[in-house]
Design a protein around this motif. Structure first.
Motif, PDB file in Angstrom:
ATOM      1  N   GLU A 145       0.857  -1.186   0.000  1.00  0.00           N
ATOM      2  CA  GLU A 145       0.000   0.000   0.000  1.00  0.00           C
ATOM      3  C   GLU A 145       0.891   1.234   0.000  1.00  0.00           C
ATOM      4  O   GLU A 145       1.909   1.292   0.692  1.00  0.00           O
ATOM      5  CB  GLU A 145      -0.909   0.010   1.230  1.00  0.00           C
ATOM      6  CG  GLU A 145      -1.623   1.334   1.486  1.00  0.00           C
ATOM      7  CD  GLU A 145      -2.430   1.849   0.292  1.00  0.00           C
ATOM      8  OE1 GLU A 145      -2.688   3.056   0.251  1.00  0.00           O
ATOM      9  OE2 GLU A 145      -2.773   1.048  -0.600  1.00  0.00           O
ATOM     10  N   MET A 146       0.537   2.212  -0.787  1.00  0.00           N
ATOM     11  CA  MET A 146       1.279   3.470  -0.831  1.00  0.00           C
ATOM     12  C   MET A 146       0.353   4.571  -1.337  1.00  0.00           C
ATOM     13  O   MET A 146      -0.694   4.298  -1.940  1.00  0.00           O
ATOM     14  CB  MET A 146       2.501   3.358  -1.754  1.00  0.00           C
ATOM     15  CG  MET A 146       2.151   3.196  -3.229  1.00  0.00           C
ATOM     16  SD  MET A 146       3.617   3.168  -4.314  1.00  0.00           S
ATOM     17  CE  MET A 146       4.233   4.847  -4.141  1.00  0.00           C
ATOM     18  N   SER A 147       0.735   5.793  -1.073  1.00  0.00           N
ATOM     19  CA  SER A 147       0.035   6.955  -1.609  1.00  0.00           C
ATOM     20  C   SER A 147       1.015   7.764  -2.441  1.00  0.00           C
ATOM     21  O   SER A 147       2.206   7.829  -2.127  1.00  0.00           O
ATOM     22  CB  SER A 147      -0.539   7.818  -0.478  1.00  0.00           C
ATOM     23  OG  SER A 147      -1.541   7.120   0.224  1.00  0.00           O
ATOM     24  N   PHE A 148       0.528   8.377  -3.495  1.00  0.00           N
ATOM     25  CA  PHE A 148       1.397   9.154  -4.377  1.00  0.00           C
ATOM     26  C   PHE A 148       0.572  10.239  -5.048  1.00  0.00           C
ATOM     27  O   PHE A 148      -0.662  10.233  -5.002  1.00  0.00           O
ATOM     28  CB  PHE A 148       2.054   8.245  -5.426  1.00  0.00           C
ATOM     29  CG  PHE A 148       1.068   7.467  -6.252  1.00  0.00           C
ATOM     30  CD1 PHE A 148       0.628   7.949  -7.483  1.00  0.00           C
ATOM     31  CD2 PHE A 148       0.575   6.248  -5.805  1.00  0.00           C
ATOM     32  CE1 PHE A 148      -0.288   7.239  -8.239  1.00  0.00           C
ATOM     33  CE2 PHE A 148      -0.344   5.528  -6.557  1.00  0.00           C
ATOM     34  CZ  PHE A 148      -0.779   6.019  -7.772  1.00  0.00           C
ATOM     35  N   GLN A 149       1.247  11.195  -5.670  1.00  0.00           N
ATOM     36  CA  GLN A 149       0.594  12.293  -6.358  1.00  0.00           C
ATOM     37  C   GLN A 149       0.394  11.958  -7.836  1.00  0.00           C
ATOM     38  O   GLN A 149       1.313  11.477  -8.494  1.00  0.00           O
ATOM     39  CB  GLN A 149       1.433  13.571  -6.232  1.00  0.00           C
ATOM     40  CG  GLN A 149       1.497  14.131  -4.819  1.00  0.00           C
ATOM     41  CD  GLN A 149       0.163  14.686  -4.355  1.00  0.00           C
ATOM     42  OE1 GLN A 149      -0.560  15.333  -5.117  1.00  0.00           O
ATOM     43  NE2 GLN A 149      -0.177  14.440  -3.097  1.00  0.00           N
ATOM     44  N   GLY A 150      -0.793  12.205  -8.345  1.00  0.00           N
ATOM     45  CA  GLY A 150      -1.059  11.946  -9.751  1.00  0.00           C
ATOM     46  C   GLY A 150      -2.446  12.421 -10.152  1.00  0.00           C
ATOM     47  O   GLY A 150      -3.201  12.966  -9.341  1.00  0.00           O
ATOM     48  N   ASP A 151      -2.771  12.206 -11.418  1.00  0.00           N
ATOM     49  CA  ASP A 151      -4.100  12.537 -11.943  1.00  0.00           C
ATOM     50  C   ASP A 151      -4.914  11.249 -11.951  1.00  0.00           C
ATOM     51  O   ASP A 151      -4.690  10.366 -12.786  1.00  0.00           O
ATOM     52  CB  ASP A 151      -3.961  13.099 -13.361  1.00  0.00           C
ATOM     53  CG  ASP A 151      -5.300  13.547 -13.948  1.00  0.00           C
ATOM     54  OD1 ASP A 151      -6.325  12.902 -13.642  1.00  0.00           O
ATOM     55  OD2 ASP A 151      -5.319  14.519 -14.715  1.00  0.00           O
ATOM     56  N   PRO A 152      -5.859  11.088 -11.030  1.00  0.00           N
ATOM     57  CA  PRO A 152      -6.568   9.812 -10.910  1.00  0.00           C
ATOM     58  C   PRO A 152      -7.362   9.436 -12.157  1.00  0.00           C
ATOM     59  O   PRO A 152      -7.446   8.251 -12.501  1.00  0.00           O
ATOM     60  CB  PRO A 152      -7.482  10.029  -9.692  1.00  0.00           C
ATOM     61  CG  PRO A 152      -7.623  11.511  -9.565  1.00  0.00           C
ATOM     62  CD  PRO A 152      -6.329  12.081 -10.042  1.00  0.00           C
ATOM     63  N   ASP A 153      -7.953  10.413 -12.841  1.00  0.00           N
ATOM     64  CA  ASP A 153      -8.742  10.103 -14.032  1.00  0.00           C
ATOM     65  C   ASP A 153      -7.872   9.507 -15.128  1.00  0.00           C
ATOM     66  O   ASP A 153      -8.245   8.518 -15.770  1.00  0.00           O
ATOM     67  CB  ASP A 153      -9.444  11.362 -14.532  1.00  0.00           C
ATOM     68  CG  ASP A 153     -10.521  11.835 -13.571  1.00  0.00           C
ATOM     69  OD1 ASP A 153     -11.084  10.981 -12.865  1.00  0.00           O
ATOM     70  OD2 ASP A 153     -10.789  13.051 -13.521  1.00  0.00           O
ATOM     71  N   ARG A 154      -6.718  10.113 -15.357  1.00  0.00           N
ATOM     72  CA  ARG A 154      -5.843   9.569 -16.406  1.00  0.00           C
ATOM     73  C   ARG A 154      -5.224   8.244 -15.988  1.00  0.00           C
ATOM     74  O   ARG A 154      -5.065   7.335 -16.819  1.00  0.00           O
ATOM     75  CB  ARG A 154      -4.734  10.575 -16.721  1.00  0.00           C
ATOM     76  CG  ARG A 154      -5.235  11.863 -17.354  1.00  0.00           C
ATOM     77  CD  ARG A 154      -4.153  12.494 -18.163  1.00  0.00           C
ATOM     78  NE  ARG A 154      -4.344  13.933 -18.302  1.00  0.00           N
ATOM     79  CZ  ARG A 154      -3.547  14.713 -19.007  1.00  0.00           C
ATOM     80  NH1 ARG A 154      -2.505  14.207 -19.610  1.00  0.00           N
ATOM     81  NH2 ARG A 154      -3.770  16.010 -19.102  1.00  0.00           N
ATOM     82  N   LEU A 155      -4.888   8.097 -14.698  1.00  0.00           N
ATOM     83  CA  LEU A 155      -4.262   6.855 -14.249  1.00  0.00           C
ATOM     84  C   LEU A 155      -5.237   5.683 -14.294  1.00  0.00           C
ATOM     85  O   LEU A 155      -4.803   4.523 -14.357  1.00  0.00           O
ATOM     86  CB  LEU A 155      -3.696   7.036 -12.840  1.00  0.00           C
ATOM     87  CG  LEU A 155      -2.445   7.929 -12.777  1.00  0.00           C
ATOM     88  CD1 LEU A 155      -2.042   8.185 -11.337  1.00  0.00           C
ATOM     89  CD2 LEU A 155      -1.280   7.272 -13.536  1.00  0.00           C
ATOM     90  N   ARG A 156      -6.528   5.961 -14.269  1.00  0.00           N
ATOM     91  CA  ARG A 156      -7.505   4.866 -14.459  1.00  0.00           C
ATOM     92  C   ARG A 156      -7.289   4.208 -15.824  1.00  0.00           C
ATOM     93  O   ARG A 156      -7.370   2.977 -15.961  1.00  0.00           O
ATOM     94  CB  ARG A 156      -8.934   5.408 -14.351  1.00  0.00           C
ATOM     95  CG  ARG A 156      -9.385   5.695 -12.939  1.00  0.00           C
ATOM     96  CD  ARG A 156     -10.808   6.230 -12.921  1.00  0.00           C
ATOM     97  NE  ARG A 156     -11.761   5.216 -13.367  1.00  0.00           N
ATOM     98  CZ  ARG A 156     -12.413   4.401 -12.560  1.00  0.00           C
ATOM     99  NH1 ARG A 156     -12.223   4.481 -11.251  1.00  0.00           N
ATOM    100  NH2 ARG A 156     -13.274   3.520 -13.030  1.00  0.00           N
ATOM    101  N   HIS A 157      -7.012   5.032 -16.851  1.00  0.00           N
ATOM    102  CA  HIS A 157      -6.747   4.465 -18.175  1.00  0.00           C
ATOM    103  C   HIS A 157      -5.513   3.559 -18.141  1.00  0.00           C
ATOM    104  O   HIS A 157      -5.462   2.524 -18.821  1.00  0.00           O
ATOM    105  CB  HIS A 157      -6.531   5.589 -19.186  1.00  0.00           C
ATOM    106  CG  HIS A 157      -7.764   6.349 -19.533  1.00  0.00           C
ATOM    107  ND1 HIS A 157      -8.775   5.817 -20.281  1.00  0.00           N
ATOM    108  CD2 HIS A 157      -8.153   7.617 -19.217  1.00  0.00           C
ATOM    109  CE1 HIS A 157      -9.744   6.721 -20.435  1.00  0.00           C
ATOM    110  NE2 HIS A 157      -9.387   7.815 -19.799  1.00  0.00           N
TER     111      HIS A 157
END
Length: 418
Positions: A312-324
């Motif tokens: 488990e980890m947390s990170f910074q990103g764009d969740p909508d694009r990372l879904r793709h």
């Protein structure tokens, strides 16, 4: 000291100068001589002594050489430090890759006059302009009225601000050197700005590349618009009519027709995604890897496949694009590894994520090709899935690599950097 030779207290390296000064006042009694030497202190250390000698041998009272001396150790240390800094400055000026220019400032405020004093060797190499050509000349003298006026305006801006400024300017010196990124700083002496020091870098290639990228993105937007309206709308009509036809009649041609239309729909959607996902990410938020993986796994037809979130980890990103990204990787694992494939997601090194499966894997000589648009080894695949993955990962500023998984399958690794 009475009764001892004075030379004994002078540093061995300075005794010759001391002797020459004594010889000079003996040879020319009417002239005094001043010499600076290192003199031994009572504690054994050395300090600088500046002595002025006068010949008073013809004076009945003095009958010798009269010395008046003072401690100049601090001055000498300052001179040594000044020489050291000057040598470092000279070395920097001669070896730095960025172009450096020095401007003399005469006058103050709006009446100030700017004249070139010196150009670094790097400036001369990049522009073909030499110090000899510009020394003592104003920006208008060197670059003409129009460009010279713009330079003058920036120099006045730095003078009025009294602090460093940065700006981008257009100054044509040759076809591949006409856009410059410049930092200008004032030098204060005696409470007044007497010089400006500029560091400039040729950014023509970078700026032109950015312009080309903007033009490409504009064309991609136009392309996406065409696909979205001119292709997807008629396709939706065709899919709707095919569905109605299937309800009204039976035909061996209907299933291939529906399958072909669905494939066209998938290609349109993947192409739209590909066209719109390459822009750099500007806004991010904290993302839970477990939550992201769970949401993406639930939207993919995974059959009997198994998902394991190892870390488990947390990170910074764009969740909508990372879904793709994750949906395409999960879909790719099931298509190539079978409906019972196991997919693992976890942390890679300190700042990375991996997604791997226990399927057949991807041969080493094909790993670069799988990211190319249109490449697909799965029947019915569009060939855009992994291309989309790569574009989105790179839009985050991350690095993507493909290697062999723990159980021999495919392993995708994202390196996030700092």
């Amino acid at each position: 000291m009475i009764g001892q030779e004075g030379y004994e207290f002078v540093h061995p390296d300075d005794r010759h100068r001391n002797a020459e000064a004594v010889e000079a006042v003996l040879s020319n009694p009417s002239e005094s001589e001043t010499v600076a030497v290192r003199f031994r202190h009572a504690d054994g250390s050395w300090y600088w002594l500046e002595a002025t000698m006068r010949n008073r041998l013809d004076d009945d009272i003095v009958d010798g050489i009269l010395l008046s001396s003072r401690d100049v150790t601090e001055r000498k240390e300052y001179e040594v430090e000044t020489r050291r800094l000057a040598e470092e400055y000279e070395a920097l000026l001669n070896n730095v890759e960025d172009a450096i220019f020095l401007i003399d400032v005469e006058g103050v405020d709006d009446d100030a006059r700017f004249e070139f004093e010196r150009l670094s060797p790097s400036y001369e190499r990049q522009t073909g302009i030499t110090t000899e050509e510009v020394r003592g000349r104003t920006p208008r003298d060197v670059f003409g009225d129009e460009e010279g006026a713009e330079l003058d305006a920036n120099y006045h801006r730095c003078l009025n601000a009294g602090e460093p400024i940065s700006y981008q300017e257009e100054l044509w010196v040759r076809e591949d050197a006409w856009i410059w990124e410049t930092k200008l700083a004032p030098v204060v002496s005696g409470g007044e700005i007497t010089r400006l020091v500029g560091i400039t870098r040729n950014v023509t290639e970078r700026v032109e590349q950015e312009r080309r990228l903007r033009q490409q993105n504009e064309r991609l937007d136009e392309f996406a618009s065409v696909i979205s309206h001119d292709l997807r709308n008629p396709l939706n009509v065709a899919q709707g009519r095919a569905a109605l036809l299937a309800e009204q009649t039976e035909s061996e041609h209907l299933e291939p027709l529906v399958r072909a239309l669905d494939r066209m729909g998938a290609i349109v959607e993947d192409t739209l995604t590909l066209a719109r996902q390459g822009d750099m990410i500007s806004e991010t938020e904290s993302i839970s890897l477990t939550d992201l993986v769970g949401n993406c796994w639930a939207t993919v037809d995974t059959g009997e496949a198994t998902i394991e979130v190892v870390d488990e980890m947390s990170f910074q990103g764009d969740p909508d694009r990372l879904r793709h990204v994750f949906e395409n990787l999960f879909r790719n694992a099931v298509e190539h590894g079978g409906s019972d494939v196991t997919v693992r997601v976890g942390c890679h090194d300190e700042r990375g994520i991996y997604v791997e499966d226990d399927g057949p894997g991807i041969p080493a000589d094909e790993r670069e090709a799988v990211f190319e648009p249109g490449h697909s080894s799965a029947r019915g695949g569009t060939g855009f899935g992994l291309t989309i993955v790569k574009r989105i990962v790179e839009a985050h500023g991350w690095e993507l690599s493909l290697t062999e998984g723990t159980d021999g399958g495919a392993r995708f690794e994202f390196e996030m950097g700092e």
